[in-house]
Design an enzyme around this catalytic site. Sequence first.
Site, PDB file in Angstrom:
ATOM      1  N   ASP A   1      32.599  35.178  40.397  1.00 46.04           N
ATOM      2  CA  ASP A   1      32.496  36.154  39.313  1.00 46.04           C
ATOM      3  C   ASP A   1      32.778  35.556  37.945  1.00 46.04           C
ATOM      4  OD1 ASP A   1      35.230  35.800  39.702  1.00 46.04           O
ATOM      5  OD2 ASP A   1      35.721  37.929  39.501  1.00 46.04           O
ATOM      6  N   TYR A   2      32.927  34.246  37.854  1.00 39.83           N
ATOM      7  CA  TYR A   2      33.050  33.595  36.555  1.00 39.83           C
ATOM      8  C   TYR A   2      31.638  33.380  35.999  1.00 39.83           C
ATOM      9  CZ  TYR A   2      37.976  32.452  37.519  1.00 39.83           C
ATOM     10  OH  TYR A   2      39.328  32.517  37.792  1.00 39.83           O
ATOM     11  N   SER A   3      31.375  33.989  34.859  1.00 44.14           N
ATOM     12  CA  SER A   3      30.049  33.904  34.240  1.00 44.14           C
ATOM     13  C   SER A   3      28.954  34.324  35.212  1.00 44.14           C
ATOM     14  CB  SER A   3      29.774  32.476  33.727  1.00 44.14           C
ATOM     15  OG  SER A   3      30.755  32.083  32.793  1.00 44.14           O
ATOM     16  N   ALA A   4      29.300  35.277  36.095  1.00 45.66           N
ATOM     17  CA  ALA A   4      28.320  35.856  37.030  1.00 45.66           C
ATOM     18  C   ALA A   4      27.489  34.774  37.733  1.00 45.66           C
ATOM     19  CB  ALA A   4      27.406  36.833  36.299  1.00 45.66           C
TER      20      ALA A   4
ATOM     21  N   ALA B   1      34.898  30.375  40.368  1.00 45.10           N
ATOM     22  CA  ALA B   1      34.807  31.586  41.183  1.00 45.10           C
ATOM     23  C   ALA B   1      33.412  32.169  41.049  1.00 45.10           C
ATOM     24  CB  ALA B   1      35.843  32.624  40.747  1.00 45.10           C
TER      25      ALA B   1
END
Length: 515
Positions: A206-209, A204
Amino acid sequence: MKPRSVVLAWLALAALVGFFVSAPNFYFNIIGLDESGFVLGETIQSFVPHLNNAVGGVVLAFGTLLLVAVVGFFVARAAVRRRVSETDPGRRSFLTGAATGAGVALGSVIAGAAGLFTRAGFGIGQNGVGWLKVGDALNAEVAMTHPEWRETWKGSRVQSYRTLGRTGARVSDICLGAGPIQGEQGEAIVREAIERGVTYIDTAPDYSAEGSEEAVGRAIRGQRDGLFLATKFCTPIGHLPPGTPVSRYKGVVEESLRRLGTDHVDLVHIHACDSVERLMDENVHLAFDELKSEGKARFLGFSSHTPNLVEVANTAIDSGRFDVMMVAYHHGVWAPLGGILERARREQDMGVVAMKTLKGAKHHGLAGFREESDAYSQAAFKWVLSSPDVSCLVISFRESQHLDEYLHASGAAVGSRDLAVLEKYDRLVAGSYCSPHCGECLDSCPAALPIPDVLRHRMYFEDYGREKEAMRLYAQLPKRADVCASCSAPCAGTCPVSIPIQQRMTGAHELLTFG
């Protein structure tokens, strides 16, 4: 109007502003809404562009309360001055008016905050949906490995592939959750997982920006064929709100494609979906249809582990729009969930992806459990995959041992030894583990105590050895469990997994309070 009436009216107004204006902004910020979901959200974010989380909701929530407090100061001061001048024209009223105004300002903040937490925290007036009801223990950052890296596990590979519902895709039964993946180490783990037979990768923005998608993109370069890629309708700093333009919905997926280095993803989820409004937003469905027709996305899904899961999941099933659902599912699962999964497969042939399968991963802190002859993780995975309604499970691979330990469970049937391990786990956490999606106890508490949070912080203290962090978090709660000591305990019997709430609460207060 008398100053007393003005003060009371203003405090009531502050509480209403907190309830109707501040609370929605605060709630949607907590669940991770993107900056575009808030009035002036993008402008507010421009002042802190380095942050990986939207701040618009928090700024608006507490900025509104501050504004009410400031205006309340002047309104109360004016009322006192006017009253004094009417009764004693020669009396100096500056100090009296200022003191009253300051008191009203402080009272306004308190009243507004009470309104905010009543609605955003406990879901009063919001169909019972409050962020305190979410099973926070699901998201605890804890170690998820067996204490021993067994020689017999080394080199484990995927042994079983399953059909992901009506998508028709054949995917590995154990799939890679790329939430913590980033950088060269994350890239190496993804590459090795693929070499070991993992074919489904969940990531995604927003996973680990963005780091997760970028690492996955580098790892799959040259071997995209045969992989099933899932990403989300979101941005690096949060979820898109209902009413987001179709072009923006499409844009975030196209940004994911660039990071992943591919021309299409197989699955796009409406991410961490907490409401029917977001699930059925007409624009997200129009955007998906266009992405599908353009060959940029093949299937639509949703993920959810919120207290509003039942309504969200049943609406998704009834709509017939969704090919896949991803939900928290583990042994000793919250009772209504099994029926939801069965209905999804029976009525719509939806693919069901299980996540949060380790039931809080408390086994690392349980006395007498660390030396189990078989890995708890493997027993837990076998149990999940024994369900005829589960297509596959997603688990975060954080380190090399996970490849050996987790994949050793692939294709294996759950046996009596596994069930014994799970039974022991359940026995050891009985009366303490707070089930996800629940919140059944909250409405019964006259003090509006965030019971799941108290239990979670106690778990950090007792099971994870994070005593200082547990005490710090507990001290920040709006209410603490000392209120339980003199309570008649109307919560007794409300917990579906038989947690003795009052006993656990008073014990938690003793553990988590200095002195």
